[in-house]
Design a protein around this motif. Structure first.
Motif, PDB file in Angstrom:
ATOM      1  N   ASP A 156      62.812 -18.508 -12.613  1.00 16.86           N
ATOM      2  CA  ASP A 156      61.522 -17.953 -13.021  1.00 16.86           C
ATOM      3  C   ASP A 156      60.450 -18.776 -12.309  1.00 16.86           C
ATOM      4  O   ASP A 156      60.159 -19.905 -12.700  1.00 16.86           O
ATOM      5  CB  ASP A 156      61.374 -18.035 -14.539  1.00 16.86           C
ATOM      6  N   LEU A 157      59.864 -18.223 -11.250  1.00 17.50           N
ATOM      7  CA  LEU A 157      58.939 -18.972 -10.411  1.00 17.50           C
ATOM      8  C   LEU A 157      57.626 -18.209 -10.264  1.00 17.50           C
ATOM      9  O   LEU A 157      57.626 -16.997 -10.041  1.00 17.50           O
ATOM     10  CB  LEU A 157      59.547 -19.204  -9.019  1.00 17.50           C
ATOM     11  N   ARG A 158      56.523 -18.934 -10.404  1.00 20.91           N
ATOM     12  CA  ARG A 158      55.198 -18.376 -10.130  1.00 20.91           C
ATOM     13  C   ARG A 158      54.400 -19.411  -9.357  1.00 20.91           C
ATOM     14  O   ARG A 158      54.287 -20.570  -9.778  1.00 20.91           O
ATOM     15  CB  ARG A 158      54.468 -18.012 -11.425  1.00 20.91           C
ATOM     16  N   LEU A 159      53.830 -18.991  -8.220  1.00 19.74           N
ATOM     17  CA  LEU A 159      52.997 -19.853  -7.393  1.00 19.74           C
ATOM     18  C   LEU A 159      51.655 -19.157  -7.184  1.00 19.74           C
ATOM     19  O   LEU A 159      51.608 -18.034  -6.668  1.00 19.74           O
ATOM     20  CB  LEU A 159      53.657 -20.132  -6.043  1.00 19.74           C
ATOM     21  N   GLY A 160      50.580 -19.819  -7.588  1.00 17.82           N
ATOM     22  CA  GLY A 160      49.269 -19.211  -7.449  1.00 17.82           C
ATOM     23  C   GLY A 160      48.177 -20.260  -7.536  1.00 17.82           C
ATOM     24  O   GLY A 160      48.431 -21.466  -7.603  1.00 17.82           O
ATOM     25  N   ALA A 161      46.950 -19.801  -7.543  1.00 17.20           N
ATOM     26  CA  ALA A 161      45.801 -20.699  -7.620  1.00 17.20           C
ATOM     27  C   ALA A 161      44.641 -19.973  -8.290  1.00 17.20           C
ATOM     28  O   ALA A 161      44.541 -18.739  -8.232  1.00 17.20           O
ATOM     29  CB  ALA A 161      45.397 -21.181  -6.228  1.00 17.20           C
ATOM     30  N   HIS A 162      43.777 -20.756  -8.929  1.00 18.41           N
ATOM     31  CA  HIS A 162      42.556 -20.233  -9.529  1.00 18.41           C
ATOM     32  C   HIS A 162      41.363 -20.715  -8.716  1.00 18.41           C
ATOM     33  O   HIS A 162      41.205 -21.917  -8.475  1.00 18.41           O
ATOM     34  CB  HIS A 162      42.416 -20.708 -10.971  1.00 18.41           C
TER      35      HIS A 162
END
Length: 545
Positions: free
Chosen positions: A302-308
């Motif tokens: 379960d992987l999530r890569l992001g930015a705000h």
């Protein structure tokens, strides 16, 4: 086989049920423990903000593979909407069949009142109208050590909401609006520098909003989307020192666009824009938030890569960045290790302040809260059927953290290390037990340490629900919260609350219930800035139609 495993995972995750006590500070709930599938018509004394959007990211944590599910024999559908400004009356109403209408009425000492009405009208196979309304509050005397006599407290909140949905061939359309009225009195009249009353102890807030939403429904399309926009207003009738009686207007727009690259891979972007303006000397400003991300999900990873990326024009202007990363690994079929680093900006509009404390006051305009980093790691699992656990620890950095110091809102930078755990056990619909504990270690500058006076140092919660007879349930909740040392200030009294209640199905569509609140008759101040009621009892009935 893979599809069947996914279905089992979804059913088990749907069975997760945490019933937590409302305390001064509450960690975001985690729903990955193994639970029996017992679906109920959940009641909350709601604030019906028609389109409240939680700006901080919600990290998706799919449940690990679970043991065999013990299905409950009494299925009860969920109903209700979220939000609660103060811990008034709460009761878990249940209904055995998915009736379209629901009405509830309860009354107790100190004029504690709770009324709710909701109806879902299926106009056509493609059109649906929801109508909801609530009235809750109290009017009575509350002991308070800061006063020579009891505080004659009064608080009533009324809300109505309309929500219309239409299904087109490829999209859903949703239109709605809400209106709320909140009348109450402060503990003490607000005085000016000369000691004379600035205003009376009374206050009246008026809330209203309208919105429109469009969401895609055709899953065969390569790109999915959801777009929502609307207008909110919040009016303060009476002025406070340095803070006039004013109206806040807010144009709120939020959207999501995402697409699946392959079966397990998704890319997308979430965005939000808030245009905030006032009819007073407070500064108007705009906050724009963008959150691009990539997700990879299967039965193990379960992987999530992001930015705000958040940009604000004034009242804390500038461009801010924060991570949006999560990794989870499922092992031994029923256990999961996870680590995450998230953050973002939260709008400090009047509604957020009102949720934190309906008695809120401020000497200056409140800035948006930015979280550069909230890092957490933990492990969760379900070693046997009906039992689950979650152990976690983390470290959070927040700029312009909000502190309620006896209703006066203040802001300062805060760093917090925290650790805790939760365990839960459910056997069909006969027993439901949850225990959780969290420890907080606050790190602040010496001059801002007094702001911690109502923040928790540790908290311990227990909730239990037991089926005594076929249609008779008994429940309990206990919350203990030790307060933090706030510099040289005297440590505030701890939160110490025990409640018991029972509900019984009198007829097929009629339930009767009774609740005993604050059985220990403790007198303490919560983070909302006012003393809690002593012992009080409520009784009432609900009817489904």
């Amino acid at each position: 086989m893979k599809t069947m495993n996914q279905i089992k995972m979804i059913l088990t995750g749907a069975g997760v049920l945490f019933t937590s006590v409302l305390c001064a500070q509450e960690e975001a709930k985690d729903s990955t423990l193994t639970r029996t599938v017992v679906v109920e018509n959940q009641y909350n004394p709601e604030v019906m903000d028609a389109f409240k959007v939680n700006v901080l990211p919600k990290v998706e944590e799919p449940a690990v593979a679970k043991q065999h599910i013990d299905y409950a024999t009494a299925v009860r559908p969920l109903s209700g909407w979220q939000g609660e400004p103060i811990p008034v009356i709460t009761y878990n109403a249940k209904q055995k069949s998915p009736y379209k209408g629901y009405v509830r009425a309860a009354y107790g000492n100190r004029n504690n009142t709770d009324v709710k009405l909701s109806y879902m009208w299926d106009i056509t196979s493609r059109d649906q109208l929801n109508v909801m309304g609530t009235l809750y509050g109290m009017n009575g005397k509350i002991p308070y050590e800061r006063l020579e006599e009891d505080w004659k407290s009064r608080f009533f909140r009324t809300d109505v909401l309309l929500d219309y949905k239409h299904e087109f061939n490829r999209v859903f359309m949703q239109l709605g609006g809400a209106f709320g009225s909140q009348v109450f009195n402060y503990v003490l009249p607000v005085l000016n520098e000369g000691g004379e009353p600035w205003t009376s102890d009374s206050q009246h807030f008026t809330l209203a909003d309208v919105y429109a939403k469009v969401t895609s429904k055709d899953e065969t399309l390569p790109v999915q989307f959801s777009l929502q926009t609307g207008f909110q207003s919040f009016k303060r009738k009476y002025a406070m020192p340095y803070f006039p009686g004013t109206t806040e207007g807010l144009v709120h727009t939020v959207g999501q666009i995402w697409g699946t690259l392959q079966e397990e891979h998704t890319v997308g972007i979430d965005f939000a824009m808030d245009n905030v303006f006032y009819n007073s000397d407070l500064k108007d400003y705009t906050l724009v938030q963008v959150n691009p991300y990539y997700k990879w999900n299967n039965e193990v990873i379960d992987l999530r890569l992001g930015a705000h990326v958040d940009a604000q024009t004034s009242n804390g202007s500038g461009i801010k960045f924060a991570p949006d990363a999560h990794f989870g690994y499922t092992f031994a079929d029923t256990y999961k290790f996870y680590i995450q680093a998230i953050g973002g900006t939260t709008l400090s509009d009047f509604r957020r302040l009102n949720e934190m404390s309906p008695y809120w006051m401020s000497e200056e305009q409140i800035r948006s809260t930015h979280t550069p980093l909230d890092a957490r790691l933990g492990v969760k699992g379900s070693p046997v059927a009906g039992f689950g656990f979650n152990l976690f620890g983390g470290y959070r950095i927040v700029k312009d953290e909000l502190f309620s110091v006896y209703s006066l809102m203040e802001q300062a930078k805060a760093k917090t290390a925290y650790a805790g755990g939760r365990i839960g056990y459910t056997y069909k619909d006969w027993v439901n037990l949850d225990v959780e504990a969290t420890y907080y270690n606050w790190n602040m500058n010496q001059e801002t340490e007094p702001l911690l006076v109502l923040k928790p140092n540790y908290e311990f919660n227990v909730s239990a629900r037991v089926k005594i007879l076929s249609d008779l349930y008994a429940s309990m909740k206990y919350c203990y919260e030790g307060r933090s040392q706030a510099g040289t200030l005297k440590k505030a009294d701890p939160v110490n609350d025990l409640s018991l209640w029972a509900d019984y199905r009198l007829f097929q569509r009629v339930d009767v219930f009774v609740r005993l609140n604050n059985l220990l008759n403790k007198n303490y101040v919560t983070e909302v800035g006012c003393p809690v009621q002593g012992f009080y009892a409520m009784g009432g009935l609900s009817f489904a139609f």
